[in-house]
Design a protein around this motif. Structure first.
Motif, PDB file in Angstrom:
ATOM      1  N   LYS A 189     -11.393  22.503 -13.355  1.00 24.45           N
ATOM      2  CA  LYS A 189     -11.268  23.590 -14.339  1.00 24.45           C
ATOM      3  C   LYS A 189     -10.349  23.264 -15.517  1.00 24.45           C
ATOM      4  O   LYS A 189      -9.712  24.135 -16.087  1.00 24.45           O
ATOM      5  CB  LYS A 189     -10.781  24.889 -13.672  1.00 24.45           C
ATOM      6  N   GLN A 190     -10.262  21.990 -15.845  1.00 22.39           N
ATOM      7  CA  GLN A 190      -9.407  21.629 -16.980  1.00 22.39           C
ATOM      8  C   GLN A 190     -10.218  21.460 -18.259  1.00 22.39           C
ATOM      9  O   GLN A 190      -9.665  21.307 -19.335  1.00 22.39           O
ATOM     10  CB  GLN A 190      -8.701  20.299 -16.705  1.00 22.39           C
ATOM     11  N   ILE A 191     -11.535  21.461 -18.098  1.00 24.80           N
ATOM     12  CA  ILE A 191     -12.383  21.033 -19.206  1.00 24.80           C
ATOM     13  C   ILE A 191     -12.271  21.915 -20.455  1.00 24.80           C
ATOM     14  O   ILE A 191     -12.193  21.401 -21.569  1.00 24.80           O
ATOM     15  CB  ILE A 191     -13.853  20.882 -18.735  1.00 24.80           C
ATOM     16  N   ASN A 192     -12.220  23.225 -20.286  1.00 25.75           N
ATOM     17  CA  ASN A 192     -12.200  24.097 -21.463  1.00 25.75           C
ATOM     18  C   ASN A 192     -10.953  23.894 -22.314  1.00 25.75           C
ATOM     19  O   ASN A 192     -11.024  23.857 -23.543  1.00 25.75           O
ATOM     20  CB  ASN A 192     -12.321  25.570 -21.058  1.00 25.75           C
ATOM     21  N   ARG A 193      -9.844  23.750 -21.632  1.00 26.92           N
ATOM     22  CA  ARG A 193      -8.585  23.523 -22.343  1.00 26.92           C
ATOM     23  C   ARG A 193      -8.680  22.224 -23.155  1.00 26.92           C
ATOM     24  O   ARG A 193      -8.310  22.166 -24.325  1.00 26.92           O
ATOM     25  CB  ARG A 193      -7.448  23.417 -21.301  1.00 26.92           C
ATOM     26  N   ILE A 194      -9.223  21.204 -22.534  1.00 28.92           N
ATOM     27  CA  ILE A 194      -9.314  19.903 -23.197  1.00 28.92           C
ATOM     28  C   ILE A 194     -10.306  19.935 -24.357  1.00 28.92           C
ATOM     29  O   ILE A 194     -10.037  19.413 -25.435  1.00 28.92           O
ATOM     30  CB  ILE A 194      -9.685  18.818 -22.163  1.00 28.92           C
ATOM     31  N   LEU A 195     -11.422  20.590 -24.136  1.00 31.36           N
ATOM     32  CA  LEU A 195     -12.436  20.621 -25.193  1.00 31.36           C
ATOM     33  C   LEU A 195     -11.966  21.390 -26.420  1.00 31.36           C
ATOM     34  O   LEU A 195     -12.270  21.014 -27.550  1.00 31.36           O
ATOM     35  CB  LEU A 195     -13.750  21.202 -24.672  1.00 31.36           C
ATOM     36  N   SER A 196     -11.191  22.454 -26.214  1.00 33.67           N
ATOM     37  CA  SER A 196     -10.732  23.171 -27.395  1.00 33.67           C
ATOM     38  C   SER A 196      -9.705  22.333 -28.150  1.00 33.67           C
ATOM     39  O   SER A 196      -9.619  22.393 -29.375  1.00 33.67           O
ATOM     40  CB  SER A 196     -10.204  24.563 -27.052  1.00 33.67           C
ATOM     41  N   ALA A 197      -8.962  21.492 -27.433  1.00 31.75           N
ATOM     42  CA  ALA A 197      -8.023  20.597 -28.111  1.00 31.75           C
ATOM     43  C   ALA A 197      -8.781  19.568 -28.944  1.00 31.75           C
ATOM     44  O   ALA A 197      -8.372  19.211 -30.049  1.00 31.75           O
ATOM     45  CB  ALA A 197      -7.135  19.897 -27.090  1.00 31.75           C
ATOM     46  N   ILE A 198      -9.932  19.129 -28.438  1.00 32.37           N
ATOM     47  CA  ILE A 198     -10.733  18.140 -29.160  1.00 32.37           C
ATOM     48  C   ILE A 198     -11.208  18.694 -30.498  1.00 32.37           C
ATOM     49  O   ILE A 198     -11.168  18.028 -31.518  1.00 32.37           O
ATOM     50  CB  ILE A 198     -11.933  17.699 -28.296  1.00 32.37           C
ATOM     51  N   GLY A 199     -11.605  19.987 -30.468  1.00 35.90           N
ATOM     52  CA  GLY A 199     -12.039  20.637 -31.696  1.00 35.90           C
ATOM     53  C   GLY A 199     -10.950  20.658 -32.757  1.00 35.90           C
ATOM     54  O   GLY A 199     -11.227  20.651 -33.952  1.00 35.90           O
ATOM     55  N   GLN A 200      -9.723  20.647 -32.313  1.00 30.50           N
ATOM     56  CA  GLN A 200      -8.625  20.721 -33.269  1.00 30.50           C
ATOM     57  C   GLN A 200      -8.283  19.388 -33.912  1.00 30.50           C
ATOM     58  O   GLN A 200      -7.530  19.342 -34.876  1.00 30.50           O
ATOM     59  CB  GLN A 200      -7.385  21.314 -32.592  1.00 30.50           C
TER      60      GLN A 200
ATOM     61  N   LYS B   8     -10.940  25.500 -35.748  1.00 32.23           N
ATOM     62  CA  LYS B   8      -9.514  25.748 -35.561  1.00 32.23           C
ATOM     63  C   LYS B   8      -9.275  27.001 -34.722  1.00 32.23           C
ATOM     64  O   LYS B   8      -8.366  27.068 -33.936  1.00 32.23           O
ATOM     65  CB  LYS B   8      -8.833  25.915 -36.921  1.00 32.23           C
ATOM     66  N   ARG B   9     -10.131  27.995 -34.953  1.00 35.42           N
ATOM     67  CA  ARG B   9      -9.938  29.265 -34.252  1.00 35.42           C
ATOM     68  C   ARG B   9     -11.065  29.456 -33.235  1.00 35.42           C
ATOM     69  O   ARG B   9     -12.148  28.908 -33.412  1.00 35.42           O
ATOM     70  CB  ARG B   9      -9.944  30.401 -35.273  1.00 35.42           C
ATOM     71  N   PRO B  10     -10.784  30.259 -32.197  1.00 32.72           N
ATOM     72  CA  PRO B  10     -11.852  30.503 -31.218  1.00 32.72           C
ATOM     73  C   PRO B  10     -13.013  31.277 -31.840  1.00 32.72           C
ATOM     74  O   PRO B  10     -12.790  32.120 -32.733  1.00 32.72           O
ATOM     75  CB  PRO B  10     -11.164  31.375 -30.151  1.00 32.72           C
ATOM     76  N   ALA B  11     -14.232  30.963 -31.423  1.00 32.40           N
ATOM     77  CA  ALA B  11     -15.401  31.659 -31.952  1.00 32.40           C
ATOM     78  C   ALA B  11     -15.473  33.039 -31.323  1.00 32.40           C
ATOM     79  O   ALA B  11     -15.476  33.175 -30.099  1.00 32.40           O
ATOM     80  CB  ALA B  11     -16.656  30.857 -31.645  1.00 32.40           C
ATOM     81  N   THR B  12     -15.518  34.063 -32.148  1.00 33.57           N
ATOM     82  CA  THR B  12     -15.603  35.430 -31.614  1.00 33.57           C
ATOM     83  C   THR B  12     -16.885  36.114 -32.062  1.00 33.57           C
ATOM     84  O   THR B  12     -17.251  37.151 -31.539  1.00 33.57           O
ATOM     85  CB  THR B  12     -14.398  36.285 -32.067  1.00 33.57           C
ATOM     86  N   VAL B  13     -17.552  35.539 -33.063  1.00 35.51           N
ATOM     87  CA  VAL B  13     -18.811  36.114 -33.524  1.00 35.51           C
ATOM     88  C   VAL B  13     -19.938  35.177 -33.086  1.00 35.51           C
ATOM     89  O   VAL B  13     -19.963  34.009 -33.460  1.00 35.51           O
ATOM     90  CB  VAL B  13     -18.818  36.271 -35.058  1.00 35.51           C
ATOM     91  N   HIS B  14     -20.818  35.672 -32.230  1.00 34.92           N
ATOM     92  CA  HIS B  14     -21.901  34.826 -31.720  1.00 34.92           C
ATOM     93  C   HIS B  14     -23.227  35.411 -32.178  1.00 34.92           C
ATOM     94  O   HIS B  14     -23.453  36.608 -32.082  1.00 34.92           O
ATOM     95  CB  HIS B  14     -21.860  34.771 -30.196  1.00 34.92           C
ATOM     96  N   TRP B  15     -24.073  34.584 -32.677  1.00 32.98           N
ATOM     97  CA  TRP B  15     -25.316  35.029 -33.278  1.00 32.98           C
ATOM     98  C   TRP B  15     -26.443  34.193 -32.690  1.00 32.98           C
ATOM     99  O   TRP B  15     -26.400  32.968 -32.745  1.00 32.98           O
ATOM    100  CB  TRP B  15     -25.192  34.850 -34.793  1.00 32.98           C
ATOM    101  N   THR B  16     -27.414  34.828 -32.101  1.00 28.94           N
ATOM    102  CA  THR B  16     -28.554  34.096 -31.556  1.00 28.94           C
ATOM    103  C   THR B  16     -29.822  34.594 -32.236  1.00 28.94           C
ATOM    104  O   THR B  16     -30.043  35.794 -32.354  1.00 28.94           O
ATOM    105  CB  THR B  16     -28.691  34.344 -30.039  1.00 28.94           C
ATOM    106  N   LYS B  17     -30.604  33.649 -32.698  1.00 25.00           N
ATOM    107  CA  LYS B  17     -31.823  34.015 -33.413  1.00 25.00           C
ATOM    108  C   LYS B  17     -32.982  33.368 -32.681  1.00 25.00           C
ATOM    109  O   LYS B  17     -32.928  32.185 -32.350  1.00 25.00           O
ATOM    110  CB  LYS B  17     -31.697  33.437 -34.831  1.00 25.00           C
ATOM    111  N   ILE B  18     -34.014  34.146 -32.367  1.00 29.23           N
ATOM    112  CA  ILE B  18     -35.184  33.541 -31.729  1.00 29.23           C
ATOM    113  C   ILE B  18     -36.406  33.847 -32.570  1.00 29.23           C
ATOM    114  O   ILE B  18     -36.801  35.002 -32.727  1.00 29.23           O
ATOM    115  CB  ILE B  18     -35.385  34.062 -30.285  1.00 29.23           C
ATOM    116  N   ILE B  19     -36.947  32.802 -33.173  1.00 30.55           N
ATOM    117  CA  ILE B  19     -38.163  32.976 -33.962  1.00 30.55           C
ATOM    118  C   ILE B  19     -39.182  31.963 -33.457  1.00 30.55           C
ATOM    119  O   ILE B  19     -38.882  30.771 -33.384  1.00 30.55           O
ATOM    120  CB  ILE B  19     -37.882  32.761 -35.469  1.00 30.55           C
ATOM    121  N   ASN B  20     -40.362  32.440 -33.103  1.00 33.98           N
ATOM    122  CA  ASN B  20     -41.412  31.583 -32.533  1.00 33.98           C
ATOM    123  C   ASN B  20     -40.890  30.704 -31.397  1.00 33.98           C
ATOM    124  O   ASN B  20     -41.099  29.489 -31.383  1.00 33.98           O
ATOM    125  CB  ASN B  20     -42.029  30.689 -33.618  1.00 33.98           C
TER     126      ASN B  20
END
Lengths: 356, 168
Positions: A189-200, B8-20
């Motif tokens: 269960k360490q993967i999420n923490r590590i992956l968000s660091a990679i994004g940075q 840099k910031r966590p994603a809080t807005v998620h958008w899914t589109k399904i066309i064909n």
């Protein structure tokens, strides 16, 4: 027949073993290049796109002694299934498979090099190696790039670098990526923490099949996100550094799991192996998840007499187009699940009983 | 999951589109989602990376109308700003010149930079290789002077002079 199919189905570059092969499945470098004064493929006429193919073909002919033989294949000469098989082997992009208008691929014999022509950009040079060999892949791509440039006038700007159809690729035009198998980090269960660091640190994480694909079977693709402002070598150094750290952390996580719960781990991979050996209907998601557990068991010496390349091979073989090629007919999703279970059982028989 | 635009910031807005049967997912943080000006949740509006890029270029739909009036168009491939806004792709290398000034804020936001510091191709790179070499040599000239290695400094000075003559 299966032997023959297995020999030809998974990409040849996967057969070799590279550094850190138990965790880093592959390394890839891609350069996007365009010719000067010719509209990019989306707006180009037939004459333009033909010129792109001919220029690239001619320049590579001269390289055949040193850099291997490249076979030109036009997309319009392939049927949909053949194209899809190439996509599943990571040899061409889904976009190239859709493009019929003078699109082509120049594939090196060992399939480590594929040069896509008239995809989103005129030329996309791709070099693929097993294990962690980013620098080697870069060197080869760089040589091929120089060679093509000897006879092609590239669209290049002193300030912006290589000009590409999409502004997200401008500059170096380079996308470097590694494919990693990280079951230890996922299980602990360490993967999420590590992956968000990679994004940075300016890198992007994706699933097995690139853009928009979800992570299945603990297989992650990590690549540079920006292409402008840093040199290729710095981008590779950055990716290499992060990858090595991930390898180290994954090894540590595996070791900890082994120390703390060896029996449970052995049970998990043993059961996964049991399911794969006996299933009659299996989805690709379930198959990849079980294969990941089996591969972990093999890597840690908990499962004996199983070929360690089982995950690499089957990762490609169980995809829809490959299955249909194996079955030699179109299959609906339900039939594919049956065919998938069959090919997994046969592949396991081959590797454990050493048949044929 | 992190925002696929800024990372840099966590994603809080998620958008899914399904066309064909084709599924597209977009994951953004609130800041980027707001800036994109794309979230009007209109069923007809198609949200893609391309649209998103055009949101980064100028950002304001008003800008697109102004540039329409100006009729910014590439004379090589014929691409208009409006077409770019639709496709999010340029039509040829010349577009980068034509849309130059409007392009910079977008590049800055995508890459954090607007100047290339990577490979310079041998032929298409023109004089850039020489210019880069000159600035490297100038740096090492400074180092030599600092270390009082005057003989070596003179050699470097001559090399710079020779390269500068080549540029003229």
């Amino acid at each position: 027949m299966l032997n023959e199919y297995l020999k030809n189905a998974s990409a040849k570059w996967m057969k070799g073993e590279g550094p850190y092969h138990n965790i880093v499945l592959s390394s890839r470098i891609r350069f996007a290049r365009n010719l000067k004064n010719i509209p990019f493929p989306s707006l180009a006429g037939d004459e333009d796109t033909e010129k792109v193919v001919n220029t690239t073909k001619d320049s590579l002919k001269r390289a055949e002694t040193g850099l291997g033989k490249h076979q030109l294949t036009w997309m319009k000469d392939l049927d949909n299934l053949e194209k899809q098989v190439m996509v599943e082997k990571h040899l061409i992009s889904p976009l190239l498979a859709k493009e019929d208008r003078n699109s082509a691929v120049m594939l090196r014999e060992d399939e480590a090099v594929s040069i896509m022509l008239n995809e989103e950009d005129h030329i996309r040079i791709q070099c693929l190696f097993p294990g962690l060999q980013l620098e080697k892949a870069y060197e080869l791509a760089d040589q091929l790039d120089d060679l093509i440039e000897e006879s092609a006038d590239y669209a290049f700007d002193e300030e912006l670098g290589f000009l590409t159809a999409c502004p997200t690729n401008v500059g170096t035009g380079m996308r470097a990526s590694v494919m990693l198998h990280l079951p230890g980090l996922a299980l602990s269960k360490q993967i999420n923490r590590i992956l968000s660091a990679i994004g940075q640190v300016g890198l992007a994480v994706r699933g097995l099949y690139g853009e928009e694909s979800e992570v299945v079977g603990n297989i992650f693709q990590i690549s540079n996100q920006i292409t402008l402002g840093q040199s290729e070598k710095d981008m590779i150094k950055n990716l290499l550094g992060v990858t090595k750290q991930l390898v180290e952390q994954e090894e540590q996580a595996r070791q900890n799991l082994l120390n703390e719960s060896k029996i449970r781990l052995a049970d998990k991979s043993g059961r996964a192996f049991g399911k794969l050996s006996n299933a009659r209907i299996i989805s690709s998601k379930e198959a990849l998840e079980l294969l990941s557990q089996v591969r972990l068991g093999v890597d840690l010496g908990l499962l004996e007499n199983v070929d360690p390349t089982i995950l690499d091979d089957l990762m490609v073989l169980i995809r829809p187009a490959n299955l249909q090629k194996y079955a030699r007919k179109d299959l609906n999703p339900q039939d594919r699940d049956i065919k998938r279970a069959e090919i997994i059982r046969k592949r396991i028989d081959l590797s454990t009983n050493k048949e044929g | 999951m992190m925002c696929q635009n800024c990372s840099k910031r966590p994603a809080t807005v998620h958008w899914t589109k399904i066309i064909n049967n084709e599924k597209t997912e977009v994951h953004l943080c609130e800041v980027c989602a707001k800036e994109s000006n794309q979230f009007d949740f209109d069923i007809d509006s198609s949200f893609s990376l391309q649209n998103f890029l055009t949101g980064l270029m100028g950002g304001d739909p008003e800008d697109l109308r102004i540039s329409d009036q100006k009729k910014v168009q590439c004379d090589t491939c014929g691409l208009t700003h409006q077409q770019f806004a639709k496709m999010g792709r340029f039509g040829c290398g010349k577009c980068y010149e034509v849309f130059g000034e409007q392009l910079k804020p977008m590049l800055k936001r995508i890459h954090g930079s607007t100047s290339h510091s990577g490979k310079v191709p041998k032929r298409a790179g023109g004089t850039l290789r020489i210019k880069r070499r000159i600035s490297e040599l100038k740096e090492s000239l400074q180092r030599c002077i600092y270390r009082e290695e005057f003989e070596k400094a003179a050699e470097i000075r001559d090399e710079i002079k020779k390269l500068e003559e080549e540029l003229e």
